[in-house]
Design a protein around this motif. Structure first.
Motif, PDB file in Angstrom:
ATOM      1  N   ASP A  29       0.958  -1.194   0.018  1.00  0.00           N
ATOM      2  CA  ASP A  29       0.123  -0.040   0.084  1.00  0.00           C
ATOM      3  C   ASP A  29       0.918   1.104   0.108  1.00  0.00           C
ATOM      4  O   ASP A  29       1.608   1.550   0.975  1.00  0.00           O
ATOM      5  N   GLU A  30       1.166   1.900  -1.106  1.00  0.00           N
ATOM      6  CA  GLU A  30       1.963   3.130  -1.224  1.00  0.00           C
ATOM      7  C   GLU A  30       1.602   4.289  -0.442  1.00  0.00           C
ATOM      8  O   GLU A  30       2.456   5.129  -0.343  1.00  0.00           O
ATOM      9  N   ASN A  31       0.180   4.300  -0.050  1.00  0.00           N
ATOM     10  CA  ASN A  31      -0.341   5.381   0.931  1.00  0.00           C
ATOM     11  C   ASN A  31       0.047   5.096   2.310  1.00  0.00           C
ATOM     12  O   ASN A  31      -0.981   5.877   3.194  1.00  0.00           O
ATOM     13  N   ALA A  32       0.137   3.926   2.726  1.00  0.00           N
ATOM     14  CA  ALA A  32       0.382   3.502   4.099  1.00  0.00           C
ATOM     15  C   ALA A  32       1.707   3.272   4.571  1.00  0.00           C
ATOM     16  O   ALA A  32       2.615   3.122   3.642  1.00  0.00           O
ATOM     17  N   ALA A  34       4.527   4.134   8.521  1.00  0.00           N
ATOM     18  CA  ALA A  34       4.622   3.985   9.996  1.00  0.00           C
ATOM     19  C   ALA A  34       3.434   4.339  10.676  1.00  0.00           C
ATOM     20  O   ALA A  34       3.170   3.780  11.662  1.00  0.00           O
ATOM     21  N   PRO A  35       2.724   5.436  10.304  1.00  0.00           N
ATOM     22  CA  PRO A  35       1.617   5.939  11.158  1.00  0.00           C
ATOM     23  C   PRO A  35       0.390   4.672  11.311  1.00  0.00           C
ATOM     24  O   PRO A  35      -0.118   4.369  12.162  1.00  0.00           O
ATOM     25  N   GLU A  36       0.224   4.314   9.886  1.00  0.00           N
ATOM     26  CA  GLU A  36      -0.694   3.299   9.550  1.00  0.00           C
ATOM     27  C   GLU A  36      -0.478   1.908  10.303  1.00  0.00           C
ATOM     28  O   GLU A  36      -1.391   1.193  11.055  1.00  0.00           O
ATOM     29  N   ALA A  37       0.865   1.560  10.338  1.00  0.00           N
ATOM     30  CA  ALA A  37       1.321   0.243  11.103  1.00  0.00           C
ATOM     31  C   ALA A  37       1.459   0.540  12.521  1.00  0.00           C
ATOM     32  O   ALA A  37       0.696  -0.363  13.302  1.00  0.00           O
ATOM     33  N   SER A  38       1.767   1.577  12.951  1.00  0.00           N
ATOM     34  CA  SER A  38       1.689   2.141  14.403  1.00  0.00           C
ATOM     35  C   SER A  38       0.006   1.925  14.934  1.00  0.00           C
ATOM     36  O   SER A  38      -0.078   1.411  16.071  1.00  0.00           O
ATOM     37  N   ALA A  55       5.269  -0.027   6.958  1.00  0.00           N
ATOM     38  CA  ALA A  55       4.746  -0.245   5.636  1.00  0.00           C
ATOM     39  C   ALA A  55       3.448  -1.377   5.939  1.00  0.00           C
ATOM     40  O   ALA A  55       3.585  -1.984   6.849  1.00  0.00           O
ATOM     41  N   VAL A  56       2.727  -1.395   4.888  1.00  0.00           N
ATOM     42  CA  VAL A  56       1.511  -2.300   4.948  1.00  0.00           C
ATOM     43  C   VAL A  56       1.445  -2.855   3.656  1.00  0.00           C
ATOM     44  O   VAL A  56       1.293  -2.380   2.602  1.00  0.00           O
ATOM     45  N   GLN A  57       1.586  -4.347   3.837  1.00  0.00           N
ATOM     46  CA  GLN A  57       1.332  -5.205   2.682  1.00  0.00           C
ATOM     47  C   GLN A  57      -0.059  -5.893   2.679  1.00  0.00           C
ATOM     48  O   GLN A  57      -0.519  -6.191   3.402  1.00  0.00           O
ATOM     49  N   ILE A  58      -0.916  -5.534   1.437  1.00  0.00           N
ATOM     50  CA  ILE A  58      -1.980  -5.706   1.296  1.00  0.00           C
ATOM     51  C   ILE A  58      -2.234  -7.356   0.711  1.00  0.00           C
ATOM     52  O   ILE A  58      -1.534  -7.599  -0.388  1.00  0.00           O
TER      53      ILE A  58
END
Length: 157
Positions: A29-32, A34-38, A55-58
């Motif tokens: 996910d190119e828009n996600a 450290a903030p999203e993982a946190s 990072a977030v892997q979809i």
């Protein structure tokens, strides 16, 4: 002595090219970051932490959240304890290569390949951690660095 803290998924897809039966592939996910993982893990990098990356892997079945940062050894130990693993962080000898190269996406080595890195895993629902009720599993790795610093690696799904 610093150690490596990492979260890792037990049964999640770990490669970018793994495909579901319906043809969907894993993707980043190119828009996600450290903030999203946190937010997903309910883990905040301590004040003064450096090299904060995430990072977030979809994936077709379950997404994988990665978070890494450098902090003091004391902070790293506190983060590990707050996750409530059944066993303390310890060095594990791996006789096999990692399932994938997730942390390479963050330009980091895979924590399970680091000599002396300590790790633990935690099932937040099993530990009755309501702060992380949407998280099925977290792998924690702590890598000792110079000057009482440690790199923390977290992988969750």
């Amino acid at each position: 002595m610093a150690a490596t803290l990492l979260l890792s998924a037990c049964s999640s897809p770990d490669t970018d090219d793994r495909r579901a039966t319906d043809g969907r592939a894993s993707r980043w996910d190119e828009n996600a970051g450290a903030p999203e993982a946190s937010a997903f893990m309910n883990v905040t990098a301590p004040k003064g932490a450096t090299e904060v990356k995430g990072a977030v892997q979809i994936n077709p079945q379950e997404d994988i959240y990665l978070l890494s940062f450098v902090t003091s050894e004391k902070n790293a130990e506190g983060i590990a304890a707050d996750l409530r693993p059944e066993e303390p962080l310890k060095v594990k000898t791996a006789d096999f290569a990692p399932d994938g190269e997730l942390f390479r996406h963050l330009q980091l080595a895979e924590p399970q390949t680091l000599k002396g890195a300590r790790s633990a895993g935690v099932c937040p629902p099993c530990a009755k951690d309501d702060r992380r009720k949407n998280v099925q599993w977290i792998d924690i790795y702590v890598q000792a660095l110079e000057g009482d610093q440690a790199r923390v690696y977290l992988k969750a799904f």
